[in-house]
Design a protein around this motif. Structure first.
Motif, PDB file in Angstrom:
ATOM      1  N   ALA A  76       0.831  -1.208   0.000  1.00 36.11           N
ATOM      2  CA  ALA A  76       0.000   0.000   0.000  1.00 36.11           C
ATOM      3  C   ALA A  76       0.863   1.256   0.000  1.00 36.11           C
ATOM      4  O   ALA A  76       0.547   2.232  -0.700  1.00 36.11           O
ATOM      5  N   ILE A  77       1.949   1.223   0.762  1.00 41.46           N
ATOM      6  CA  ILE A  77       2.868   2.369   0.767  1.00 41.46           C
ATOM      7  C   ILE A  77       3.491   2.553  -0.614  1.00 41.46           C
ATOM      8  O   ILE A  77       3.595   3.677  -1.117  1.00 41.46           O
ATOM      9  N   GLU A  78       3.870   1.448  -1.234  1.00 41.43           N
ATOM     10  CA  GLU A  78       4.463   1.531  -2.577  1.00 41.43           C
ATOM     11  C   GLU A  78       3.471   2.079  -3.602  1.00 41.43           C
ATOM     12  O   GLU A  78       3.874   2.745  -4.561  1.00 41.43           O
ATOM     13  N   ARG A  79       2.183   1.812  -3.407  1.00 38.17           N
ATOM     14  CA  ARG A  79       1.155   2.332  -4.324  1.00 38.17           C
ATOM     15  C   ARG A  79       0.714   3.745  -3.938  1.00 38.17           C
ATOM     16  O   ARG A  79      -0.162   4.322  -4.580  1.00 38.17           O
ATOM     17  N   HIS A  80       1.266   4.246  -2.834  1.00 42.45           N
ATOM     18  CA  HIS A  80       0.887   5.561  -2.307  1.00 42.45           C
ATOM     19  C   HIS A  80      -0.597   5.595  -1.929  1.00 42.45           C
ATOM     20  O   HIS A  80      -1.270   6.620  -2.082  1.00 42.45           O
ATOM     21  N   ASP A  81      -1.066   4.462  -1.422  1.00 44.16           N
ATOM     22  CA  ASP A  81      -2.459   4.338  -0.991  1.00 44.16           C
ATOM     23  C   ASP A  81      -2.502   4.513   0.525  1.00 44.16           C
ATOM     24  O   ASP A  81      -2.352   3.563   1.293  1.00 44.16           O
ATOM     25  N   ALA A  82      -2.704   5.747   0.960  1.00 44.96           N
ATOM     26  CA  ALA A  82      -2.636   6.062   2.390  1.00 44.96           C
ATOM     27  C   ALA A  82      -3.712   5.351   3.190  1.00 44.96           C
ATOM     28  O   ALA A  82      -3.452   4.837   4.286  1.00 44.96           O
TER      29      ALA A  82
END
Length: 256
Positions: free
Chosen positions: A203-209
């Protein structure tokens, strides 16, 4: 300068010895007089006085007239200090302390994960991925597991970009170190632990906070459930029960 460095090293060594004695309840409620402690540690009274003053500054000791140097309760210790955090986690954890540790993690880590997804740069995210790969390749029983786990959680906090969160990284590391022996990880639980960590990292890699925050809460809650199963302490509750409520939406502006 060499003598100064030597004295500082000696003070640190004496502090470490005093803390060990305190957490092991060697001294009881009141420390022995300075001259007795100086002989015990084979140091000058100047070195002992400096070591004691450092512990006083960290709210670990209290000097009382006609009583001497009293050892303060651990909940009074200045936990914002990294040395104090490390010393506090040496003591056998009690249910209240474990509860407070879980509540602290729930307050800090999910929000830090969300901010890491939003603010983390390429270098931050690569460091998080590296730590996760080290964790995934260090199953229970491997000597590198604890180091990899602490590195992963610490790097997520650092990637949040929040300077206050970053200074709390020592508490996160201490929490993981204290809770790890209490968490039983059979093969199926280990697989779930890896999956939940992967959820946060991806999720961090996808920038999905939003997903990073939810994944972090799920990870803490899972660790909590494993610990509860191990220690059978109903007073601990669950991470979900102490998750802070989302802030209310702002009120609509009044009609003009």
């Amino acid at each position: 300068m060499e003598q100064t460095n030597k004295e500082r090293s000696l003070v640190s060594k004496v502090m470490d010895g005093l803390v060990t004695g305190i957490v092991e309840e060697k001294y009881g409620a009141v420390l022995p007089p300075q001259d007795v402690l100086s002989k015990e540690f084979d140091v000058s009274r100047t070195v002992m006085r400096e070591a004691l003053s450092m512990l006083l500054a960290r709210h670990m000791l209290d000097v009382r007239p006609k009583i001497g140097t009293r050892i303060r309760p651990m909940h009074d210790w200045r936990m914002i200090d990294e040395d104090v955090v490390n010393w506090r986690f040496r003591a056998k954890p009690d249910p209240t302390f474990l509860r407070d540790v879980i509540e602290f993690r729930v307050l800090i880590e999910p929000r830090a994960a969300a901010q890491a997804a939003t603010r983390g740069n390429a270098s931050d995210i690569a460091a998080i991925r590296d730590a996760f790969e080290a964790l995934r390749n260090s199953p229970p029983g491997e000597p590198g597991l604890q180091t990899a786990d602490e590195a992963l959680h610490t790097r997520i906090v650092i990637a949040s970009g929040n300077q206050f969160f970053q200074q709390m990284a020592a508490i996160i590391r201490g929490a993981l170190s204290a809770l790890k022996p209490l968490v039983d990880l059979p093969p199926d639980a280990w697989e779930e632990t890896v999956r939940l960590h992967s959820r946060v990292v991806e999720a961090i890699e996808r920038h999905d906070a939003k997903e990073a925050e939810a994944g972090s809460i799920a990870l803490i809650d899972f660790s909590m459930s494993r610990m509860s199963a191990s220690v059978s302490d109903t007073s601990m509750g669950s991470a979900a029960s102490v998750t802070p409520a989302a802030p209310a939406a702002p009120a609509a502006p009044a009609a003009q």
